[in-house]
Design an enzyme around this catalytic site. Structure first.
Site, PDB file in Angstrom:
ATOM      1  N   CYS A   1     -14.262  -5.733   8.340  1.00 43.86           N
ATOM      2  CA  CYS A   1     -13.810  -4.989   7.818  1.00 43.86           C
ATOM      3  C   CYS A   1     -13.890  -3.037   8.842  1.00 43.86           C
ATOM      4  O   CYS A   1     -14.546  -3.386   9.774  1.00 43.86           O
ATOM      5  CB  CYS A   1     -12.983  -4.238   6.370  1.00 43.86           C
ATOM      6  SG  CYS A   1     -11.432  -3.953   6.197  1.00 43.86           S
TER       7      CYS A   1
ATOM      8  N   CYS B   1      -8.934  -8.858   3.530  1.00 40.59           N
ATOM      9  CA  CYS B   1     -10.213  -8.576   3.685  1.00 40.59           C
ATOM     10  C   CYS B   1      -9.925  -8.002   1.817  1.00 40.59           C
ATOM     11  O   CYS B   1      -8.881  -7.830   1.222  1.00 40.59           O
ATOM     12  CB  CYS B   1     -10.755  -6.793   3.865  1.00 40.59           C
ATOM     13  SG  CYS B   1      -9.453  -5.647   3.629  1.00 40.59           S
TER      14      CYS B   1
ATOM     15  N   TRP C   1       1.157  -1.200   0.381  1.00 40.78           N
ATOM     16  CA  TRP C   1      -0.605  -0.151  -0.094  1.00 40.78           C
ATOM     17  C   TRP C   1       1.099   0.953  -0.215  1.00 40.78           C
ATOM     18  O   TRP C   1       0.032   2.115   0.180  1.00 40.78           O
ATOM     19  CB  TRP C   1      -1.286  -0.003   1.063  1.00 40.78           C
ATOM     20  CG  TRP C   1      -2.166  -0.740   0.981  1.00 40.78           C
ATOM     21  CD1 TRP C   1      -2.540  -1.794   0.083  1.00 40.78           C
ATOM     22  CD2 TRP C   1      -2.985  -1.329   1.897  1.00 40.78           C
ATOM     23  NE1 TRP C   1      -3.450  -2.400   0.478  1.00 40.78           N
ATOM     24  CE2 TRP C   1      -3.534  -2.542   1.294  1.00 40.78           C
ATOM     25  CE3 TRP C   1      -3.079  -1.230   3.461  1.00 40.78           C
ATOM     26  CZ2 TRP C   1      -5.222  -2.722   2.040  1.00 40.78           C
ATOM     27  CZ3 TRP C   1      -4.706  -1.359   3.739  1.00 40.78           C
ATOM     28  CH2 TRP C   1      -4.896  -2.677   3.045  1.00 40.78           C
TER      29      TRP C   1
ATOM     30  N   HIS D   1      -3.561 -22.488   2.452  1.00 41.47           N
ATOM     31  CA  HIS D   1      -1.904 -22.821   2.909  1.00 41.47           C
ATOM     32  C   HIS D   1      -0.802 -22.002   3.837  1.00 41.47           C
ATOM     33  O   HIS D   1      -0.631 -22.283   5.197  1.00 41.47           O
ATOM     34  CB  HIS D   1      -1.818 -24.441   2.832  1.00 41.47           C
ATOM     35  CG  HIS D   1      -2.692 -25.128   2.531  1.00 41.47           C
ATOM     36  ND1 HIS D   1      -2.782 -26.484   3.268  1.00 41.47           N
ATOM     37  CD2 HIS D   1      -3.388 -25.546   1.038  1.00 41.47           C
ATOM     38  CE1 HIS D   1      -4.126 -27.363   2.728  1.00 41.47           C
ATOM     39  NE2 HIS D   1      -4.518 -26.570   1.097  1.00 41.47           N
TER      40      HIS D   1
ATOM     41  N   HIS E   1     -18.635  -2.245   4.417  1.00 40.76           N
ATOM     42  CA  HIS E   1     -18.853  -0.933   2.748  1.00 40.76           C
ATOM     43  C   HIS E   1     -20.350  -0.826   2.446  1.00 40.76           C
ATOM     44  O   HIS E   1     -20.178   0.248   1.323  1.00 40.76           O
ATOM     45  CB  HIS E   1     -17.318  -1.271   1.865  1.00 40.76           C
ATOM     46  CG  HIS E   1     -16.587  -1.290   2.250  1.00 40.76           C
ATOM     47  ND1 HIS E   1     -15.668   0.049   2.627  1.00 40.76           N
ATOM     48  CD2 HIS E   1     -15.690  -2.270   2.744  1.00 40.76           C
ATOM     49  CE1 HIS E   1     -14.796  -0.557   3.307  1.00 40.76           C
ATOM     50  NE2 HIS E   1     -14.483  -1.793   2.349  1.00 40.76           N
TER      51      HIS E   1
END
Length: 765
Positions: free
Chosen positions: A733, A649, A567, A658, A701
């Site tokens: 979230c 998310c 990000w 895994h 959201h």
């Protein structure tokens, strides 16, 4: 020599569209007001590119939410629950699909390939009735033409649209979405015919799924689709645009064999091996739109290197058919470096935002045509040299510490089952413990306090007092709601990655470097320009303050190294994993300081773990190895009684489950409700998960408030595939984007649902 831009940011330099959308959603402005802001933005974007000398200017890349949702509107693929009865799709239906409404939930939202941009996933089935229901592409072409700008209308290609879709609820998961090609192509033909009638001479189809690992049946769909469209496309120049990765040899062969196609747009920044395919076989008489200017990052282009690449390509592609382009849409970059008044001049000289990249594209096109701007190229070379030798980029101690991690395998000494037993003895939580993901609503007053503190209009003491009051309010609310594990609400953070980056070395920050994530949601990614370290504790004061206000467990809230990496705008002068290891060591220091301060639960969010997964399967194992290792580094030294949480998310996690297990977190909270509980299918198929897990029970959201019964039903579905003693109850979230009148009843219903099921489980024993 010609120049081209794949797409451009929509928000405007000061997020004009964001505020117009939110004002409209809050019913403080009209649809006409929103349309005017949008038209003004489009006009300025087209004029800017025209003034810069760009030959191929895109239209229909502007969106009120995202381009895939725009395509869903164009082809009339509205799920029945939204009550659309035909005709041109308006804002009510459009935003209901994106955000939900009081009575029905939103459509699924997921990441756009390996970016932090999101799109609304189309829901399709065998009985879908496509119809031409949005004339946006044609309207915006005409709008630009009326302003004197002849644009290239951009459409998401029909095959990529179908491949990015999912079977609607109730449709067999094995349903072939590509079987809908014969039904959807007539709509594309209508759009193409209208664009031709309006005067368009070029049309761009974005077919980014061509860079994925496609089988022969999927590749054949491209061949079939464009063969069917060929007669309709007659008289148009057709550009097929791909981006974000290399093409396989098979995909490249399919691409250059498509009927009716004039030009191919290829990402030569992330798809460097594609250059070899071009050199070995490029069709005579076709155009190459060479994406040599990076649309994903904010570093100034190495003009000399790009010009060298273009000159090599000129030996293969006819001179007049080589077009200089961005590697992908500039949607993924900040808008204009001119708006940055606080970046120091050295770092600023290393950067290029969208407006500057437009100039770079045109400068390269002119240089290739023999009109090189020597002063511009010279300044660029000086900036490149400055960045390579600047002492602020390199910290030898950090590099040495990160290098030492590569051959190691950092893990906690005790297995997760034993750790959970030790943690339960200390925490004494009920079954189905409730918590939230971290953030609470960012009120107008809170934003004002942070803004005034940054502007030196209030003292640090007044700022700390105000933040403490906000934390106390959030703690009191959670205790009133009877939530089991609390958070402090993150009132000191506008953006979680920016917040941590501001306290780490090697990061730079912008004032207006906003990038759209989805809808009106914008982020301001930090710029990682040098080696990363943590000079001092970052969150210990606030977490300790919050814990002192309650007897209940308070989570320490951190962002994980992979998410900070993915990000941010990341330095491109060393491998990404090296930068990630540096960030991991910095977060490790913070985790251990939180533990020393008495914080017994520490959440290290890795929301972007899946987002960074390479698009090609052959590259997955290497990425997952260093990404998972980076997470484990952060918490490998804590005691068994310290509970480590993580959160993820808005991505498809089933194929990396895994690796998620290998992260060895004690508890993972993960988005689940908006994706129609897709996550649960992996457990139904037999994957064993022994750590704590909290699949989200409602979508944050959307402004919609779920009932207690609805949430209880979701929890029951989870209990069908997960053990009672490992299940947590939480939203999908963080709650930052919501308002308190939505948050309070939703959380109240969530807690009531958990208590209802505890009672039912106890009586069933």
């Amino acid at each position: 020599m010609a120049s081209h831009i794949v797409g451009y940011p929509r928000m405007g330099p000061k997020r004009e569209l964001k505020f117009a959308l939110e004002s409209f959603w809050d019913k403080k402005s009209s649809a006409g007001d929103l349309q005017k802001v949008a038209a003004d933005l489009r006009s300025s974007i087209w004029k800017q590119m025209a003034d810069a000398g760009i030959n191929y200017i895109p239209s229909n890349t502007f969106s009120f939410y995202d381009q895939v949702l725009d395509t869903t509107s164009m082809v009339g693929a509205v799920p029945g629950r939204y009550g659309w009865n035909g005709g041109e799709i308006g804002f009510d239906t459009y935003f209901s699909m994106a955000r939900g409404n009081a009575s029905v939930p939103a459509m699924e939202m997921t990441k756009w390939f390996d970016t932090n941009y999101h799109f609304i996933v189309p829901e399709l089935g065998p009985h879908v009735n496509f119809s031409y229901a949005s004339h946006k592409a044609v309207d915006e072409y005409k709008e630009a033409k009326a302003l004197g700008v002849d644009t290239v209308p951009v459409l998401i290609g029909p095959v990529s649209y179908l491949l990015l879709s999912k079977p609607a609820k109730g449709v067999e998961k094995t349903f072939s979405l590509l079987s809908l090609l014969p039904k959807i192509l007539p709509i594309y033909k209508e759009v193409i015919s209208e664009l031709k009638a309006a005067g368009a001479s070029w049309i761009q189809f974005d077919e980014p799924t061509l860079v994925l690992d496609l089988d022969s049946h999927q590749l054949q769909a491209f061949t079939a689709a464009y063969a069917d469209l060929e007669s309709t496309l007659t008289g148009l120049n057709v550009l097929i645009e791909t981006y974000f990765a290399d093409l396989t040899a098979e995909a490249y062969k399919t691409l250059i064999g498509l009927k009716g196609v004039t030009a191919y747009g290829l990402d030569l920044v992330r798809g460097t091996q594609t250059i070899d395919l071009i050199k070995s076989n490029f069709p005579k008489g076709k155009y190459l739109f060479a994406g040599v200017v990076d649309g994903r990052n904010i570093w100034a282009n190495d003009l000399a290197s790009s010009l060298n690449t273009l000159e090599e390509l000129q030996a293969v592609v006819a001179k007049d058919n080589l077009v200089v382009s961005t590697s992908c849409s500039l949607l993924h970059t900040a808008v204009d470096l001119v708006n940055e008044t606080k970046l120091d001049n050295e770092i600023k000289s290393w950067l290029a935002f969208a407006a500057q990249k437009v100039v770079e594209v045109n400068a390269l096109a002119k240089a290739l045509a023999g009109q090189k701007d020597e002063a511009f190229f010279s300044a660029n070379a000086a900036a490149q040299a400055s960045r390579k030798c600047s002492p602020r980029v390199t910290n030898e101690a950090v590099q040495k510490a990160a290098a030492a991690l590569k051959g190691s395998d950092h893990r906690r000494a005790t297995n997760v089952s034993a750790r959970l037993d030790a943690q339960q003895k200390k925490l004494n939580l009920p079954i189905l413990p409730t918590t939230t993901i971290g953030s609470f609503p960012q009120t107008v007053e809170l934003r004002r306090v942070r803004r005034e503190f940054k502007a030196n209009k209030i003292s640090e003491d007044d700022y700390i007092k105000a933040i403490k009051e906000e934390i106390k309010n959030v703690v009191d609310l959670q205790e009133e709601l009877d939530i089991d594990v609390l958070v402090h609400g993150e009132p000191e953070r506008n953006d979680m990655v920016e917040y941590f980056g501001e306290q780490l070395s090697g990061f730079a920050f912008t004032v207006n470097g906003w990038v759209q994530s989805y809808g009106s949601r914008c982020v301001k990614p930090p710029i990682i320009y040098g080696d990363v370290s943590r000079p001092k504790p970052m969150t210990v004061f606030w977490s300790s303050t919050a814990q002192s206000m309650t007897q209940r467990p308070m989570k320490g809230m951190l962002t994980g190294p992979v998410t900070i990496l993915n990000w941010s705008f990341v330095r491109n002068d060393q491998p990404r994993f090296e930068t990630c290891y540096q960030i991991a060591l910095a977060i490790k220091d913070e985790v251990e300081d939180l533990e020393k301060a008495g914080i017994n639960i520490i959440q290290i969010d890795e929301a972007a773990l899946r987002e960074g997964l390479p698009l090609r399967k052959s590259e997955h194992a290497f990425y997952l190895k260093w990404a998972v290792h980076s997470f484990r580094i952060t918490n490998c030294g804590v005691q068994d009684t310290t509970q480590i949480h993580t959160h993820m998310c808005y991505s498809n996690f089933n194929d990396i489950i895994h690796s998620i297990i290998d992260m060895d977190a004690d508890v993972i909270t993960i988005e689940n409700s908006r994706s129609d509980e897709k996550l649960l299918s992996v457990f139904r198929e037999g994957v064993k998960y022994g750590a704590g897990i909290g699949p989200g029970v409602y979508d944050i959201h959307s402004p919609r408030i779920p009932s207690t019964e609805e949430i209880a039903d979701r929890i029951n579905k989870m209990l069908a595939v997960l053990e009672t003693n490992i299940l947590w109850v939480n939203p999908d979230c963080g709650l930052k984007t919501r308002k308190y009148p939505e948050v309070k009843p939703a959380l109240s219903n969530m807690v009531a649902a958990a208590k209802l099921l505890r009672t039912q489980l106890a009586s069933a024993k």
